[in-house]
Design an enzyme around this catalytic site. Sequence first.
Site, mmCIF file in Angstrom:
data_model
loop_
_atom_site.group_PDB
_atom_site.id
_atom_site.type_symbol
_atom_site.label_atom_id
_atom_site.label_comp_id
_atom_site.label_asym_id
_atom_site.label_seq_id
_atom_site.Cartn_x
_atom_site.Cartn_y
_atom_site.Cartn_z
ATOM 1 N N HIS A 117 4.357 -33.854 55.771
ATOM 2 C CA HIS A 117 3.077 -34.684 56.214
ATOM 3 C C HIS A 117 1.924 -34.021 56.382
ATOM 4 O O HIS A 117 2.048 -32.800 56.986
ATOM 5 C CB HIS A 117 3.547 -35.589 57.131
ATOM 6 C CG HIS A 117 2.514 -36.559 57.828
ATOM 7 N ND1 HIS A 117 2.412 -37.692 57.538
ATOM 8 C CD2 HIS A 117 1.579 -36.178 58.806
ATOM 9 C CE1 HIS A 117 1.194 -38.186 57.819
ATOM 10 N NE2 HIS A 117 0.800 -37.406 58.761
ATOM 11 N N ARG A 175 -5.862 -50.388 67.837
ATOM 12 C CA ARG A 175 -6.427 -49.009 68.338
ATOM 13 C C ARG A 175 -7.948 -48.967 67.533
ATOM 14 O O ARG A 175 -8.875 -48.191 68.261
ATOM 15 C CB ARG A 175 -5.354 -47.943 68.102
ATOM 16 C CG ARG A 175 -4.512 -47.742 69.011
ATOM 17 C CD ARG A 175 -3.561 -46.737 68.330
ATOM 18 N NE ARG A 175 -3.832 -45.378 67.944
ATOM 19 C CZ ARG A 175 -3.102 -44.620 66.998
ATOM 20 N NH1 ARG A 175 -2.360 -45.123 66.388
ATOM 21 N NH2 ARG A 175 -3.762 -43.379 67.006
ATOM 22 N N SER A 209 2.564 -42.817 66.265
ATOM 23 C CA SER A 209 2.126 -43.529 65.142
ATOM 24 C C SER A 209 2.757 -42.776 63.798
ATOM 25 O O SER A 209 3.290 -43.358 62.828
ATOM 26 C CB SER A 209 0.711 -44.007 64.985
ATOM 27 O OG SER A 209 0.395 -44.398 63.888
ATOM 28 N N LYS A 245 6.732 -43.619 61.398
ATOM 29 C CA LYS A 245 6.988 -43.972 60.050
ATOM 30 C C LYS A 245 7.284 -42.804 59.373
ATOM 31 O O LYS A 245 8.215 -43.218 58.344
ATOM 32 C CB LYS A 245 5.281 -44.167 59.666
ATOM 33 C CG LYS A 245 4.562 -45.477 59.853
ATOM 34 C CD LYS A 245 3.084 -45.463 59.642
ATOM 35 C CE LYS A 245 2.372 -44.854 60.426
ATOM 36 N NZ LYS A 245 0.728 -45.155 60.137
ATOM 37 N N ASP A 277 3.872 -50.499 64.681
ATOM 38 C CA ASP A 277 2.862 -49.557 64.654
ATOM 39 C C ASP A 277 1.658 -50.112 63.925
ATOM 40 O O ASP A 277 0.443 -49.837 64.256
ATOM 41 C CB ASP A 277 3.174 -48.343 63.735
ATOM 42 C CG ASP A 277 1.940 -47.565 63.431
ATOM 43 O OD1 ASP A 277 1.530 -46.882 64.606
ATOM 44 O OD2 ASP A 277 1.601 -47.078 62.217
HETATM 45 N N1 URA Z 1 -2.205 -41.635 60.797
HETATM 46 C C1 URA Z 1 -1.475 -42.680 61.149
HETATM 47 O O1 URA Z 1 -0.504 -42.960 60.755
HETATM 48 N N2 URA Z 1 -1.627 -42.855 62.607
HETATM 49 C C2 URA Z 1 -2.542 -42.494 63.423
HETATM 50 O O2 URA Z 1 -2.574 -42.659 64.615
HETATM 51 C C3 URA Z 1 -3.406 -41.458 62.852
HETATM 52 C C4 URA Z 1 -3.283 -41.162 61.569
#
Ligand code: URA
Length: 421
Positions: A83, A169, A184, A188, A162
């Site tokens: 990532h 947010r 967050s 995922k 999320d």
């Molecule tokens: N990418 C995400 O998936 N979540 C975040 O909060 C920031 C970047």
Amino acid sequence: MATPYGILNRMRQGRKLTRDEVWSVVAGAADGSWTDVHLAAFLMAAAMRGLDSDETRELTLAMLESGDRWALAAEFGPLVDKHSTGGVGDTVSLIVLPVLASFGVPAAKLTGRSLGHSGGTADKLESIPGLRLELDRDRTLGLLERFGMAIGIATAGIAPADRRLYGLRDRTSTVSSIPLVVGSILSKKLALGASGIVFDVKTGNGGFFPDAEDTRTLASGLVSISAACGTPADCVLSDMSQPLGRWVGHAAEVREALDFLGGDGDPRLFEVVAAVCRKAARLGGKEMSRKDVEAVIASGAACQKLVDWADAQGAEPGWIDALDLAPVEAVVTAAESGFLEAVDCRRIGNAFADACRPDRDPSRIDHAVALRYDVRLGQKIERGQELVRLYVRRDPEVLQREVAAALVIGKQTEAPPTVAE
Ligand code: URA
Ligand code: CA
């Protein structure tokens, strides 16, 4: 059962939330029993007072549980996920996955779209005609069996809590809260269920956080909370105070990946690729040196891997020739002599993002718009020298002006290290 009011009241008093309280916030986000008002208050309280590592871990696990879990490693065996926190011209995933797969380290990821000034691997890959990123669990396992790699796009079933919280947010100025970012991203990532995750956290003004201290906190949070949730992780800190590699674009970065794997690679890009491969391989139980990375590339195996994988995911015959550059070229040249002292990488990323969406429609990207970045921080520059070449559909003036303003010619300074560990 704690009510939203009761939980918010405890947060206001600065008390630590219990596991059950965190899970009831997330359950409320997923099932709608917490209103936007309640959730917005939770997010602002979390952003202002912070969440400790226990609260962040439970937030992550609860958001993960709100949706599908692919648990790939449980069926396939060891595999790694990779990532990036997002950058400009960050072609690393398209190179690292085929290199790892060719070296016998299976790798899979669910990638994202462009966000703000950062490019998204999903958008880049969609410049390949026919390529489909909508994978499900079975197809992903099938691709891993055949190629040792798979790249998809996160499905709607993954971490729905999320998605709701992220939308709020965005409206409540709480996107930049580090525990919320960690939860967050990880909720995922963990849904894929790799046996290890390597994070490429970008530093410098083109990174997610321009501030160096915030960036280090984010990096250590991602690694420690992932481990606390049961998935070993490691992290590379790589420089994003200027675009990475030679190209910023969609089709152009796919081509850059192919060229890199064909042996024509930019040295800065190589530094990041080698560091990410080393840490990813170690998580997958292997040692991978720079020489190993070079050897896999020199053998042609990794390049072939990328092509075979793309074919399997639907790329049309002849797709490589379809990776076009937009027809109108323009250059940014140096107004004076000196050294490339600073680059506003974020500004370049934002200007590029605007330029490839000429209709302001976020879902319609002109994949052929690109920027070739031929200079490097610290380099000596002569007046009139070409710094950047732009490839646009029409009217290059705005992009030209923005890129010119983002490149500061001045005194000699040392460029930050490409990879800091
Ligand atoms: N990418 C995400 O998936 N979540 C975040 O909060 C920031 C970047
Ligand atoms: Ca690049």
